[in-house]
Write a protein that holds these residues in place. Structure first.
Motif, PDB file in Angstrom:
ATOM      1  N   VAL A   9      73.636  35.888  45.217  1.00 30.29           N
ATOM      2  CA  VAL A   9      74.974  36.076  44.652  1.00 30.29           C
ATOM      3  C   VAL A   9      75.306  34.851  43.802  1.00 30.29           C
ATOM      4  CG1 VAL A   9      77.390  36.571  45.133  1.00 30.29           C
ATOM      5  CG2 VAL A   9      75.617  37.376  46.710  1.00 30.29           C
ATOM      6  N   GLY A  10      75.493  35.108  42.499  1.00 27.99           N
ATOM      7  CA  GLY A  10      75.702  34.007  41.549  1.00 27.99           C
ATOM      8  C   GLY A  10      74.451  33.865  40.699  1.00 27.99           C
ATOM      9  N   GLY A  12      74.073  31.862  38.026  1.00 28.72           N
ATOM     10  CA  GLY A  12      74.040  30.616  37.250  1.00 28.72           C
ATOM     11  C   GLY A  12      72.674  29.958  37.360  1.00 28.72           C
ATOM     12  N   GLN A  13      72.634  28.684  36.960  1.00 28.36           N
ATOM     13  CA  GLN A  13      71.353  27.981  36.934  1.00 28.36           C
ATOM     14  C   GLN A  13      70.656  28.017  38.304  1.00 28.36           C
ATOM     15  OE1 GLN A  13      71.965  23.984  35.627  1.00 28.36           O
ATOM     16  NE2 GLN A  13      70.007  23.912  34.596  1.00 28.36           N
ATOM     17  N   MET A  14      71.430  27.762  39.375  1.00 28.07           N
ATOM     18  CA  MET A  14      70.821  27.729  40.711  1.00 28.07           C
ATOM     19  C   MET A  14      70.442  29.137  41.162  1.00 28.07           C
ATOM     20  SD  MET A  14      70.660  24.566  41.366  1.00 28.07           S
ATOM     21  CE  MET A  14      70.105  24.527  43.056  1.00 28.07           C
ATOM     22  N   GLY A  15      71.388  30.081  41.031  1.00 28.56           N
ATOM     23  CA  GLY A  15      71.134  31.440  41.498  1.00 28.56           C
ATOM     24  C   GLY A  15      69.952  32.077  40.778  1.00 28.56           C
ATOM     25  N   ALA A  16      69.893  31.904  39.453  1.00 33.63           N
ATOM     26  CA  ALA A  16      68.782  32.491  38.696  1.00 33.63           C
ATOM     27  C   ALA A  16      67.462  31.858  39.126  1.00 33.63           C
ATOM     28  CB  ALA A  16      69.016  32.297  37.193  1.00 33.63           C
ATOM     29  N   GLY A  17      67.478  30.555  39.339  1.00 34.20           N
ATOM     30  CA  GLY A  17      66.252  29.872  39.791  1.00 34.20           C
ATOM     31  C   GLY A  17      65.805  30.389  41.147  1.00 34.20           C
ATOM     32  N   ILE A  18      66.765  30.600  42.044  1.00 39.37           N
ATOM     33  CA  ILE A  18      66.427  31.106  43.390  1.00 39.37           C
ATOM     34  C   ILE A  18      65.863  32.526  43.285  1.00 39.37           C
ATOM     35  CG2 ILE A  18      67.366  31.729  45.657  1.00 39.37           C
ATOM     36  CD1 ILE A  18      69.528  29.460  45.146  1.00 39.37           C
ATOM     37  N   ALA A  19      66.504  33.351  42.433  1.00 38.61           N
ATOM     38  CA  ALA A  19      66.011  34.730  42.244  1.00 38.61           C
ATOM     39  C   ALA A  19      64.573  34.703  41.714  1.00 38.61           C
ATOM     40  CB  ALA A  19      66.933  35.477  41.271  1.00 38.61           C
ATOM     41  N   GLN A  20      64.312  33.780  40.786  1.00 41.01           N
ATOM     42  CA  GLN A  20      62.955  33.685  40.216  1.00 41.01           C
ATOM     43  C   GLN A  20      61.920  33.349  41.296  1.00 41.01           C
ATOM     44  OE1 GLN A  20      62.432  31.044  36.774  1.00 41.01           O
ATOM     45  NE2 GLN A  20      60.296  30.751  37.349  1.00 41.01           N
ATOM     46  N   VAL A  21      62.189  32.306  42.092  1.00 42.51           N
ATOM     47  CA  VAL A  21      61.175  31.909  43.084  1.00 42.51           C
ATOM     48  C   VAL A  21      61.047  32.958  44.187  1.00 42.51           C
ATOM     49  CG1 VAL A  21      61.262  29.431  42.581  1.00 42.51           C
ATOM     50  CG2 VAL A  21      62.755  30.342  44.363  1.00 42.51           C
ATOM     51  N   ARG A  32      73.166  39.117  41.581  1.00 37.30           N
ATOM     52  CA  ARG A  32      74.525  39.637  41.361  1.00 37.30           C
ATOM     53  C   ARG A  32      75.447  38.576  40.771  1.00 37.30           C
ATOM     54  NH1 ARG A  32      80.141  39.034  43.324  1.00 37.30           N
ATOM     55  NH2 ARG A  32      81.055  41.078  43.052  1.00 37.30           N
ATOM     56  N   ASP A  33      76.214  38.989  39.761  1.00 36.44           N
ATOM     57  CA  ASP A  33      77.307  38.140  39.294  1.00 36.44           C
ATOM     58  C   ASP A  33      78.484  39.033  38.934  1.00 36.44           C
ATOM     59  OD1 ASP A  33      78.832  35.888  38.367  1.00 36.44           O
ATOM     60  OD2 ASP A  33      76.947  34.849  38.007  1.00 36.44           O
ATOM     61  N   ILE A  71      63.139  42.096  40.063  1.00 41.14           N
ATOM     62  CA  ILE A  71      64.523  41.593  40.019  1.00 41.14           C
ATOM     63  C   ILE A  71      65.441  42.621  39.369  1.00 41.14           C
ATOM     64  CG2 ILE A  71      66.022  39.705  39.225  1.00 41.14           C
ATOM     65  CD1 ILE A  71      63.525  37.967  38.927  1.00 41.14           C
ATOM     66  N   THR A  72      66.503  42.971  40.067  1.00 37.95           N
ATOM     67  CA  THR A  72      67.501  43.889  39.512  1.00 37.95           C
ATOM     68  C   THR A  72      68.824  43.140  39.367  1.00 37.95           C
ATOM     69  OG1 THR A  72      66.451  45.659  40.766  1.00 37.95           O
ATOM     70  CG2 THR A  72      68.635  46.135  39.862  1.00 37.95           C
ATOM     71  N   GLY A  73      69.324  43.096  38.155  1.00 40.34           N
ATOM     72  CA  GLY A  73      70.649  42.511  37.929  1.00 40.34           C
ATOM     73  C   GLY A  73      71.719  43.505  38.350  1.00 40.34           C
ATOM     74  N   THR A  74      72.810  43.013  38.927  1.00 42.05           N
ATOM     75  CA  THR A  74      73.871  43.921  39.346  1.00 42.05           C
ATOM     76  C   THR A  74      75.234  43.230  39.325  1.00 42.05           C
ATOM     77  OG1 THR A  74      74.696  45.304  41.167  1.00 42.05           O
ATOM     78  CG2 THR A  74      73.415  43.400  41.796  1.00 42.05           C
ATOM     79  N   LEU A  75      76.277  44.046  39.155  1.00 41.69           N
ATOM     80  CA  LEU A  75      77.643  43.527  39.251  1.00 41.69           C
ATOM     81  C   LEU A  75      78.255  43.863  40.607  1.00 41.69           C
ATOM     82  CD1 LEU A  75      79.031  44.534  35.722  1.00 41.69           C
ATOM     83  CD2 LEU A  75      78.096  42.326  36.459  1.00 41.69           C
TER      84      LEU A  75
END
Ligand code: CAA
Length: 294
Positions: A9-10, A12-21, A32-33, A71-75
């Motif tokens: 959830v989130g 941003g820089q941290m959330g996207a990095g976590i999703a990537q790893v 999600r954002d 990875i699925t982006g979602t609102l």
């Protein structure tokens, strides 16, 4: 407990990095954002990092396609209902995080672990917003997430051994090295790092040396990859100030008082690299000009 599906959830820089790893480790990930443009920006950052891995021969195009496909982006928060773990990486605001965890607690099945990437807010207090404090934990990733090896794992007062074991195992599956710490202000990372950055700010504030000189001493003298004032700009001066305040309020000890110049710069909106100005001004040509005090 096997963790197969996660929500971050989130975006941003941290959330996207976590999703990537997480996706690199083979997990199915929801990122999600609250607005599509934030989700898109997070996904674009991931695509850029993975593109560089292909260019450098570290991954094949097919591997990258598979990672991105996981990875699925979602609102919506609703997919949290099918997740084994939810990692929160939103703004460092206690009230907003408490509200989010209350909502997640209502959506998620009983087995789901809730984790926060907070850099300094109390894990035990965040857990208290939920009915599952034994399945609540801190997973503190470092910036930039794809590059930095550490995940600091923070056990709240009620975090169970099973939750710790599952999350520790997952972080290792993500290729990270973990260190487990108890839930006291600043944990270890920011209890040690932030006063060092704050002291560097005091050295500049007191006129002992210039910005570039302070950074040079610590870079070349102590072999730090970035000088402390460059690092403070990179982390964000608002984040640095809020962490100093957590230490100051949490320990009631004047040694954690934030440097008055840090407070003033945050008041001015000089938040570091993200606003183009902090202890350095970040020029369009990529160079950085150190701040001079008048
Ligand atoms: N995202 C993804 N990859 C990145 C990146 C980013 N934001 N920034 C740099 N990288 C990659 C580069 O692409 C490069 O990879 P290649 O192997 O493909 O070349 C690699 O990292 C090294 O980058 P550079 O050569 O450009 O520069 P560098 O050698 O100076 O490394 C750095 C950059 C890793 C950020 C390094 O300067 C560093 O380690 N700085 C200190 C970072 C740090 O202390 N982080 C912790 C901050 S505190 C925190 O996160 C917690 C908190 O609670 C406040």
């Amino acid at each position: 407990m096997a963790i197969v599906t996660v929500m971050v959830v989130g975006a941003g820089q941290m959330g996207a990095g976590i999703a990537q790893v997480a996706a690199q480790a083979g997990l199915k990930v929801y990122l999600r954002d609250v607005e599509q443009r934030f989700v898109d920006k997070g996904l674009a950052g991931i695509a850029k990092n993975l593109g560089r891995d292909v260019e450098k021969g570290r991954k094949t195009a097919a591997e990258v396609e598979a990672i991105q496909g996981r990875i699925t982006g979602t609102l919506s928060l609703a997919p949290a209902a099918e997740c084994d773990l939810v990692i929160e990486a939103i703004v460092e605001n206690l009230a907003i995080k408490l509200a989010l965890f209350r909502e997640l607690d209502g959506l998620c099945p009983a087995h789901t672990i809730l984790a926060s990437n907070t850099s300094s807010l109390p894990i035990t207090q965040l857990a208290s917003a939920t009915g599952r404090p034994e399945r609540f934990i801190g997973m503190h990733f470092m910036n930039p997430v794809p590059v930095m090896k550490l995940v600091e794992i923070i056990r709240g007062i009620a975090t169970s051994d099973e939750t710790y074991a599952a999350v520790n195992g997952l972080a290792e599956q993500m290729g990270k090295t973990t260190a487990v710490v108890n839930d006291f202000p600043g944990f270890i990372s920011n209890r040690v790092l932030m006063p060092m950055l704050n002291e560097a700010m005091f050295c500049f504030y007191e006129g002992i040396a210039g910005v570039a000189e302070i950074d040079t001493v610590m870079k070349l003298g102590m072999n730090h990859p970035m000088g402390p004032l460059t690092l403070a700009d990179f982390i964000g001066l608002d984040t640095c100030l809020s962490i100093m305040n957590v230490l100051y309020d949490g320990f009631k000890d004047p040694r954690y008082r934030p440097c008055p110049l840090l407070v003033q710069m945050v008041q001015a909106g000089y938040l570091g690299k993200k606003t183009g100005r902090g202890f350095y001004t970040y020029n369009p040509d990529g160079s950085a000009t150190p701040m001079v005090r008048h």
